[in-house]
Enzyme design. Structure first.
Site, mmCIF file in Angstrom:
data_model
loop_
_atom_site.group_PDB
_atom_site.id
_atom_site.type_symbol
_atom_site.label_atom_id
_atom_site.label_comp_id
_atom_site.label_asym_id
_atom_site.label_seq_id
_atom_site.Cartn_x
_atom_site.Cartn_y
_atom_site.Cartn_z
ATOM 1 N N PRO A 231 0.816 -1.223 0.000
ATOM 2 C CA PRO A 231 0.000 0.000 0.000
ATOM 3 C C PRO A 231 0.852 1.276 0.000
ATOM 4 O O PRO A 231 0.525 2.241 -0.676
ATOM 5 C CB PRO A 231 -0.815 -0.124 1.288
ATOM 6 C CG PRO A 231 -0.932 -1.598 1.507
ATOM 7 C CD PRO A 231 0.357 -2.195 1.010
ATOM 8 N N GLY B 112 4.960 1.631 -3.835
ATOM 9 C CA GLY B 112 4.610 1.354 -5.230
ATOM 10 C C GLY B 112 5.857 1.481 -6.090
ATOM 11 O O GLY B 112 6.629 0.537 -6.219
ATOM 12 N N ILE C 262 -1.924 -7.312 -6.410
ATOM 13 C CA ILE C 262 -1.353 -8.603 -6.820
ATOM 14 C C ILE C 262 -2.262 -9.264 -7.853
ATOM 15 O O ILE C 262 -3.386 -9.689 -7.545
ATOM 16 C CB ILE C 262 -1.105 -9.511 -5.599
ATOM 17 C CG1 ILE C 262 -0.275 -8.756 -4.544
ATOM 18 C CG2 ILE C 262 -0.435 -10.809 -6.045
ATOM 19 C CD1 ILE C 262 1.012 -8.092 -5.056
ATOM 20 N N ARG D 53 -19.102 1.170 -42.311
ATOM 21 C CA ARG D 53 -19.877 2.346 -41.900
ATOM 22 C C ARG D 53 -19.930 3.379 -43.031
ATOM 23 O O ARG D 53 -18.883 3.793 -43.545
ATOM 24 C CB ARG D 53 -19.219 2.956 -40.650
ATOM 25 C CG ARG D 53 -19.781 4.272 -40.211
ATOM 26 C CD ARG D 53 -21.109 4.111 -39.536
ATOM 27 N NE ARG D 53 -21.553 5.353 -38.939
ATOM 28 C CZ ARG D 53 -22.801 5.571 -38.539
ATOM 29 N NH1 ARG D 53 -23.721 4.605 -38.661
ATOM 30 N NH2 ARG D 53 -23.132 6.720 -37.993
ATOM 31 N N GLU E 250 3.876 -3.153 -13.581
ATOM 32 C CA GLU E 250 5.293 -3.526 -13.762
ATOM 33 C C GLU E 250 6.175 -2.278 -13.898
ATOM 34 O O GLU E 250 7.177 -2.264 -14.624
ATOM 35 C CB GLU E 250 5.457 -4.504 -14.931
ATOM 36 C CG GLU E 250 4.714 -5.798 -14.626
ATOM 37 C CD GLU E 250 5.352 -7.035 -15.183
ATOM 38 O OE1 GLU E 250 6.543 -7.009 -15.512
ATOM 39 O OE2 GLU E 250 4.652 -8.064 -15.247
HETATM 40 N N1 CAA Z 1 19.088 -5.648 -12.297
HETATM 41 C C1 CAA Z 1 19.925 -5.958 -11.262
HETATM 42 N N2 CAA Z 1 20.058 -5.169 -10.175
HETATM 43 C C2 CAA Z 1 19.340 -4.046 -10.136
HETATM 44 C C3 CAA Z 1 18.468 -3.653 -11.164
HETATM 45 C C4 CAA Z 1 18.360 -4.514 -12.293
HETATM 46 N N3 CAA Z 1 17.562 -4.230 -13.317
HETATM 47 N N4 CAA Z 1 17.886 -2.489 -10.851
HETATM 48 C C5 CAA Z 1 18.376 -2.136 -9.657
HETATM 49 N N5 CAA Z 1 19.248 -3.078 -9.223
HETATM 50 C C6 CAA Z 1 20.049 -3.051 -8.011
HETATM 51 C C7 CAA Z 1 20.953 -1.828 -8.048
HETATM 52 O O1 CAA Z 1 22.169 -2.120 -8.705
HETATM 53 C C8 CAA Z 1 21.156 -1.527 -6.591
HETATM 54 O O2 CAA Z 1 22.135 -2.404 -6.076
HETATM 55 P P1 CAA Z 1 23.438 -1.788 -5.294
HETATM 56 O O3 CAA Z 1 22.845 -1.231 -4.039
HETATM 57 O O4 CAA Z 1 24.278 -2.987 -5.111
HETATM 58 O O5 CAA Z 1 23.997 -0.741 -6.207
HETATM 59 C C9 CAA Z 1 19.832 -1.934 -5.959
HETATM 60 O O6 CAA Z 1 19.200 -2.843 -6.876
HETATM 61 C C10 CAA Z 1 18.922 -0.751 -5.718
HETATM 62 O O7 CAA Z 1 18.690 -0.129 -6.967
HETATM 63 P P2 CAA Z 1 18.460 1.428 -7.125
HETATM 64 O O8 CAA Z 1 19.469 2.176 -6.344
HETATM 65 O O9 CAA Z 1 18.357 1.728 -8.582
HETATM 66 O O10 CAA Z 1 17.026 1.565 -6.383
HETATM 67 P P3 CAA Z 1 15.988 2.752 -6.323
HETATM 68 O O11 CAA Z 1 15.427 2.792 -4.983
HETATM 69 O O12 CAA Z 1 16.592 3.987 -6.925
HETATM 70 O O13 CAA Z 1 14.790 2.196 -7.270
HETATM 71 C C11 CAA Z 1 13.540 1.781 -9.255
HETATM 72 C C12 CAA Z 1 14.905 1.875 -8.575
HETATM 73 C C13 CAA Z 1 13.899 1.609 -10.733
HETATM 74 C C14 CAA Z 1 12.667 3.004 -9.105
HETATM 75 C C15 CAA Z 1 12.799 0.509 -8.754
HETATM 76 O O14 CAA Z 1 12.397 0.659 -7.410
HETATM 77 C C16 CAA Z 1 11.589 0.174 -9.605
HETATM 78 O O15 CAA Z 1 11.722 -0.459 -10.655
HETATM 79 N N6 CAA Z 1 10.369 0.553 -9.152
HETATM 80 C C17 CAA Z 1 9.138 0.161 -9.809
HETATM 81 C C18 CAA Z 1 8.683 -1.162 -9.248
HETATM 82 C C19 CAA Z 1 7.742 -1.881 -10.132
HETATM 83 O O16 CAA Z 1 7.989 -2.073 -11.311
HETATM 84 N N7 CAA Z 1 6.629 -2.337 -9.545
HETATM 85 C C20 CAA Z 1 5.659 -3.101 -10.228
HETATM 86 C C21 CAA Z 1 5.424 -4.386 -9.487
HETATM 87 S S1 CAA Z 1 4.946 -5.771 -10.448
HETATM 88 C C22 CAA Z 1 3.327 -5.518 -10.830
HETATM 89 O O17 CAA Z 1 3.020 -4.580 -11.464
HETATM 90 C C23 CAA Z 1 2.317 -6.471 -10.275
HETATM 91 C C24 CAA Z 1 1.605 -7.345 -11.175
HETATM 92 O O18 CAA Z 1 1.073 -8.298 -10.698
HETATM 93 C C25 CAA Z 1 1.530 -7.123 -12.664
#
Ligand code: CAA
Length: 384
Positions: free
Chosen positions: A126, A129, A155, A266, A362
């Site tokens: 909640p 996101g 979810i 149409r 996503e």
């Molecule tokens: N591959 C590998 N590692 C990764 C990565 C990737 N693509 N992206 C980030 N990481 C790692 C980073 O390297 C970092 O590691 P270190 O600390 O070792 O450097 C760590 O993860 C943290 O990454 P960031 O510093 O980039 O993290 P951030 O807090 O700045 O967030 C963000 C990055 C891109 C905003 C991420 O939080 C994000 O993608 N948010 C969106 C989440 C999302 O997509 N949610 C949808 C959920 S799924 C869904 O929709 C449900 C469904 O059922 C369909």
């Protein structure tokens, strides 16, 4: 890639045939009733299109990333809610495939491959996101076990899936490196579900909260090492954002296909409205945008299959581009049908409502742009 290989073309044709016969006829009812598309699930299972990505060694069809995209695209062309069956089965199981122990894979992948069970993915909460690292769900060690508590939100297929990949904090002082991934079963004591969300679209795909009330898991349910869960979750999304792009392409293609038939039937001012150049320009733009998004999506699917260094960029780019395109194209399809397009008697308003979620889930398209910009600034370049 300049043309689809023959085997991929054959997959597209096979999925299209199943969908025309057994998925499309239920799409409007599924949307209207908001009931899970059982008939589509049965048809996809019978044809082995419900979780095509599961490798053969676990009883699956072993489809590559492009073939999986084609399945999702073709199902979405007629029913976006049903396309979440193969889509979310990939999303839920990918953490296992990327980082799970062999024992976990042996236990949980075969039931998904056979169609006995579905698998969902629990990252969002909640209050968490876009900012996934700020999640509050906790997993605490207790002897050999883990005890999970928290609430997961948005979810997809919650309640109908038997299995869930759940992300939770195992070390609150370690930020992203303090998050771990676990397999949770629907029947685990302490697991329950919220009421279905009342959504704009994808109504046949249940979206619910998942409540974890001191759920005790044996130690071997962790996916990978403690602290690697966030990385696994992000790597998963790199691959599955490509499948959302495919879903968006499919929704848009479905809307264009319907509109193309309509404008030739149409008649206004004594002729088919397809004869007006203003409308021809619209349909030309729609076709052009779909094709551009499709090519980017397939290029991203190739990178997903190869796990290429620029996959993170391509996954985000394909998802953002294709979903923005799908929103524009489905809105134009409604426009081409005029007043009729705005009613539930025609499928294009459903497609427009369904397209909207592809810009949000996503990772919002704003998050995709953050991801792309970071990749570009880090010097990750596309190399064919
Ligand atoms: N591959 C590998 N590692 C990764 C990565 C990737 N693509 N992206 C980030 N990481 C790692 C980073 O390297 C970092 O590691 P270190 O600390 O070792 O450097 C760590 O993860 C943290 O990454 P960031 O510093 O980039 O993290 P951030 O807090 O700045 O967030 C963000 C990055 C891109 C905003 C991420 O939080 C994000 O993608 N948010 C969106 C989440 C999302 O997509 N949610 C949808 C959920 S799924 C869904 O929709 C449900 C469904 O059922 C369909």
């Amino acid at each position: 890639m300049f043309a689809l290989p023959e085997e991929h073309q054959a997959i597209r044709e096979a999925v299209r045939a199943v969908c025309a016969d057994k998925v499309a006829p239920h799409a409007a009812d599924v949307d209207e009733s908001g009931v899970f598309p059982e008939a589509a699930y049965d048809a996809l299972r019978a044809a082995d299109f419900h979780a095509p990505h599961v490798p053969e060694q676990y009883g699956g069809a072993g489809a590559d990333a492009l073939a999986t995209c084609l399945v999702i695209e073709e199902v979405a062309r007629v029913c976006a809610a049903s396309s979440l069956i193969p889509g979310v089965n990939k999303l839920g199981t990918l953490p296992l495939l990327l980082a799970g122990s062999e024992a976990l894979k042996q236990r949980y992948l075969p039931p998904v491959a056979s169609g006995e069970s579905m698998f969902s993915y629990c990252l969002s909460e909640p209050e968490s996101g876009s900012d996934s690292v700020s999640m509050r769900s906790r997993a605490v060690r207790d002897g050999d076990d883990w005890v999970l508590s928290g609430t997961k939100r948005w979810i997809t297929n919650a309640g109908v899936s038997d299995f869930y990949t759940v992300l939770a904090v195992t070390d609150p002082d370690a930020g992203a490196k303090g998050i771990s991934a676990f397999v949770v079963e629907k029947v685990d004591e302490g697991v329950s579900f919220g009421a279905p969300e009342r959504k704009l679209g994808i109504k046949g795909s249940p979206t619910r909260e998942v409540y974890l009330d001191a759920v005790r898991l044996p130690g071997d349910r962790i996916i990978g090492e403690p602290g690697t869960g966030f990385r696994t979750a992000m790597q998963t999304l790199d691959h599955t954002r490509v499948t959302i792009a495919a879903q968006a392409v499919g929704i848009a293609q479905g809307a264009l296909d319907y509109a193309l038939g309509y404008v030739q039937e149409r008649r206004q001012f004594g002729k088919a409205i397809a004869e007006f150049q203003g409308l021809q320009f619209m349909i030309a733009d729609m076709g052009m945008k779909i094709e551009a998004a499709r090519q980017l999506t397939y290029a991203a699917a190739g990178r997903s299959e190869r796990v290429a260094p620029d996959l993170t960029f391509f996954g985000a780019a394909a998802k953002a581009f294709a979903s923005d395109m799908a929103m524009a194209v489905t809105t134009d399809a409604v426009q081409l049908l005029g007043g009729y397009g705005y009613t539930r008697d025609y499928p294009v308003e459903r497609m427009m409502r369904d397209a909207k979620i592809t810009q949000i889930y996503e990772g919002t398209n704003q998050v995709q742009r953050i991801v792309m910009a970071r990749q570009l600034l880090a010097g990750v370049q596309s190399r064919l």
